[in-house]
Scaffold this motif. Sequence first.
Motif, PDB file in Angstrom:
ATOM      1  N   TYR A 102     108.414  55.417  86.307  1.00  0.00           N
ATOM      2  CA  TYR A 102     107.575  54.302  86.738  1.00  0.00           C
ATOM      3  C   TYR A 102     106.547  54.839  87.736  1.00  0.00           C
ATOM      4  O   TYR A 102     106.857  55.706  88.561  1.00  0.00           O
ATOM      5  CB  TYR A 102     108.399  53.219  87.420  1.00  0.00           C
ATOM      6  N   PHE A 103     105.342  54.284  87.677  1.00  0.00           N
ATOM      7  CA  PHE A 103     104.292  54.669  88.610  1.00  0.00           C
ATOM      8  C   PHE A 103     103.860  53.443  89.407  1.00  0.00           C
ATOM      9  O   PHE A 103     103.568  52.386  88.836  1.00  0.00           O
ATOM     10  CB  PHE A 103     103.099  55.262  87.862  1.00  0.00           C
ATOM     11  N   GLN A 104     103.865  53.609  90.727  1.00  0.00           N
ATOM     12  CA  GLN A 104     103.421  52.554  91.630  1.00  0.00           C
ATOM     13  C   GLN A 104     102.134  53.032  92.305  1.00  0.00           C
ATOM     14  O   GLN A 104     101.950  54.233  92.522  1.00  0.00           O
ATOM     15  CB  GLN A 104     104.464  52.248  92.702  1.00  0.00           C
ATOM     16  N   CYS A 105     101.286  52.092  92.673  1.00  0.00           N
ATOM     17  CA  CYS A 105     100.107  52.420  93.470  1.00  0.00           C
ATOM     18  C   CYS A 105     100.051  51.429  94.627  1.00  0.00           C
ATOM     19  O   CYS A 105     100.080  50.216  94.409  1.00  0.00           O
ATOM     20  CB  CYS A 105      98.827  52.342  92.632  1.00  0.00           C
ATOM     21  N   ILE A 106     100.004  51.971  95.853  1.00  0.00           N
ATOM     22  CA  ILE A 106      99.972  51.105  97.029  1.00  0.00           C
ATOM     23  C   ILE A 106      98.766  51.447  97.898  1.00  0.00           C
ATOM     24  O   ILE A 106      98.178  52.524  97.785  1.00  0.00           O
ATOM     25  CB  ILE A 106     101.268  51.228  97.871  1.00  0.00           C
ATOM     26  N   ASP A 107      98.401  50.512  98.757  1.00  0.00           N
ATOM     27  CA  ASP A 107      97.358  50.756  99.745  1.00  0.00           C
ATOM     28  C   ASP A 107      97.912  51.667 100.834  1.00  0.00           C
ATOM     29  O   ASP A 107      98.990  51.420 101.377  1.00  0.00           O
ATOM     30  CB  ASP A 107      96.895  49.424 100.347  1.00  0.00           C
ATOM     31  N   LEU A 108      97.192  52.744 101.145  1.00  0.00           N
ATOM     32  CA  LEU A 108      97.675  53.728 102.109  1.00  0.00           C
ATOM     33  C   LEU A 108      97.949  53.127 103.482  1.00  0.00           C
ATOM     34  O   LEU A 108      98.920  53.496 104.153  1.00  0.00           O
ATOM     35  CB  LEU A 108      96.639  54.859 102.242  1.00  0.00           C
ATOM     36  N   ILE A 109      97.115  52.184 103.919  1.00  0.00           N
ATOM     37  CA  ILE A 109      97.210  51.652 105.274  1.00  0.00           C
ATOM     38  C   ILE A 109      98.202  50.494 105.381  1.00  0.00           C
ATOM     39  O   ILE A 109      98.946  50.384 106.342  1.00  0.00           O
ATOM     40  CB  ILE A 109      95.830  51.190 105.785  1.00  0.00           C
ATOM     41  N   THR A 110      98.223  49.625 104.370  1.00  0.00           N
ATOM     42  CA  THR A 110      99.055  48.421 104.459  1.00  0.00           C
ATOM     43  C   THR A 110     100.371  48.523 103.693  1.00  0.00           C
ATOM     44  O   THR A 110     101.311  47.767 103.976  1.00  0.00           O
ATOM     45  CB  THR A 110      98.290  47.205 103.915  1.00  0.00           C
ATOM     46  N   GLY A 111     100.435  49.414 102.699  1.00  0.00           N
ATOM     47  CA  GLY A 111     101.624  49.504 101.855  1.00  0.00           C
ATOM     48  C   GLY A 111     101.679  48.451 100.768  1.00  0.00           C
ATOM     49  O   GLY A 111     102.639  48.386  99.996  1.00  0.00           O
TER      50      GLY A 111
ATOM     51  N   LYS B 183     108.098  56.866  77.709  1.00  0.00           N
ATOM     52  CA  LYS B 183     108.778  56.252  78.860  1.00  0.00           C
ATOM     53  C   LYS B 183     109.293  57.242  79.893  1.00  0.00           C
ATOM     54  O   LYS B 183     109.634  56.833  81.000  1.00  0.00           O
ATOM     55  CB  LYS B 183     109.950  55.384  78.373  1.00  0.00           C
ATOM     56  N   PHE B 184     109.379  58.534  79.561  1.00  0.00           N
ATOM     57  CA  PHE B 184     109.971  59.448  80.524  1.00  0.00           C
ATOM     58  C   PHE B 184     109.246  60.790  80.634  1.00  0.00           C
ATOM     59  O   PHE B 184     108.992  61.270  81.736  1.00  0.00           O
ATOM     60  CB  PHE B 184     111.440  59.703  80.154  1.00  0.00           C
ATOM     61  N   TRP B 185     108.890  61.379  79.486  1.00  0.00           N
ATOM     62  CA  TRP B 185     108.316  62.718  79.504  1.00  0.00           C
ATOM     63  C   TRP B 185     106.803  62.637  79.726  1.00  0.00           C
ATOM     64  O   TRP B 185     105.999  62.941  78.851  1.00  0.00           O
ATOM     65  CB  TRP B 185     108.664  63.468  78.225  1.00  0.00           C
TER      66      TRP B 185
END
Length: 275
Positions: free
Chosen positions: A40-49, A61-63
Motif C-alpha cells: 500500500y502507498f500513502q501520501c501525507i502532507d509533510l507539515i501536518t501529516g 498487488k505486491f511486486w
Amino acid sequence: MASIKKLYNYSNQKQIWRIIPDLKNRVLIEERDLQQKQVYFQCIDLITGKFLIKDLQFEEKFWIGVEEICEYIVLFHKYSKPDMPGHKSIIAYDLISQKILWENDHYSFFQVLNDLVYCFSQSFEKRKYFAVDLFTGKLKYELEDESTEIIELKNKTSAEENISRYSFPSVFDVKLNPDPLIEEYFSEFRESNLISGRIEFVHKDDLLFFSFHEIEDGEFLNNKFRVVDFSTKKIIFEQTLISHTQLLVTDSFFLIDNLLFLLEGKTQFSVWKIF
C-alpha cells in the motif's frame, strides 16, 4: 536554546517499508503486508501529516515499488521475477489527479533529469538506452550505451537536491570519528551508562542527535533517542522509541531540514519541528 515540538504521529497499522519525502512538502510511505502479499502507498502532507492519498494499490498487488518522485509524479517499478531484486517496467502516477499518466512494460528505469526519464531495454548482448517524456511517456530519442550523456548520467544523482535536505545518522566509531569533542562525549557516555550495541548520531547546528540501546534487567533493551545542546552538553529532548525488546534497532531517526523523524517500531513514526 533550541526547542523541539511535536507536529504529528503517523500510524496506519501496517508495516512501514520506506518513507520518501519529495521537494513539495509531501511524504510517500510504502507499507507492506508480508503475509497477505499486499503493498500500500500513502501520501501525507509533510507539515501536518494529513492524508493526501490513502491505501493506493495497483493491478500488481505486491511486486511493485518506487523508483523516484519528480515534481508531482511518482515513478513506480515492477520486479523481473518474484523474490528477485531486478526492476522492470515503469508506471508514472500523478499525485495531484491521482491517476496513472502512462505505463511502459518494455523499458526499465535508469534516471530522471530535466523532465526526461532515462530508461533502458536489456538484450542478451547489451543495453539500449532511451529518453522519454516524464509527463507523457513519449519517446524523445535513443542513446548509445557509452555515449557522453549516459556516462554523465551514471555519475549523477537525480535526487541530489532532495538528498541535500537530509541528515542521516552515522555510527559512532572511535577509529573513524574525526571530531575529538564528539569522541570524548560518547566515550564518557558509554562509561556512565549501560549501553549495548552501537550509537548512531547526527551533529547539526551545534545539536547532537543520537540513538542508543540502554540495557534493562540484564537481558532487555530500551531503544532511546536523545538531543543534546552540544555547546552546553544539556539534554533538551529525550524519548524512548521501543521499550523492553531483545533486538537492536538501527536507523531509528533522520532529519529533513529542521524536521525530525522518529521511527517508533515497525508501524509508526512521529515528526517534530526544531526551533
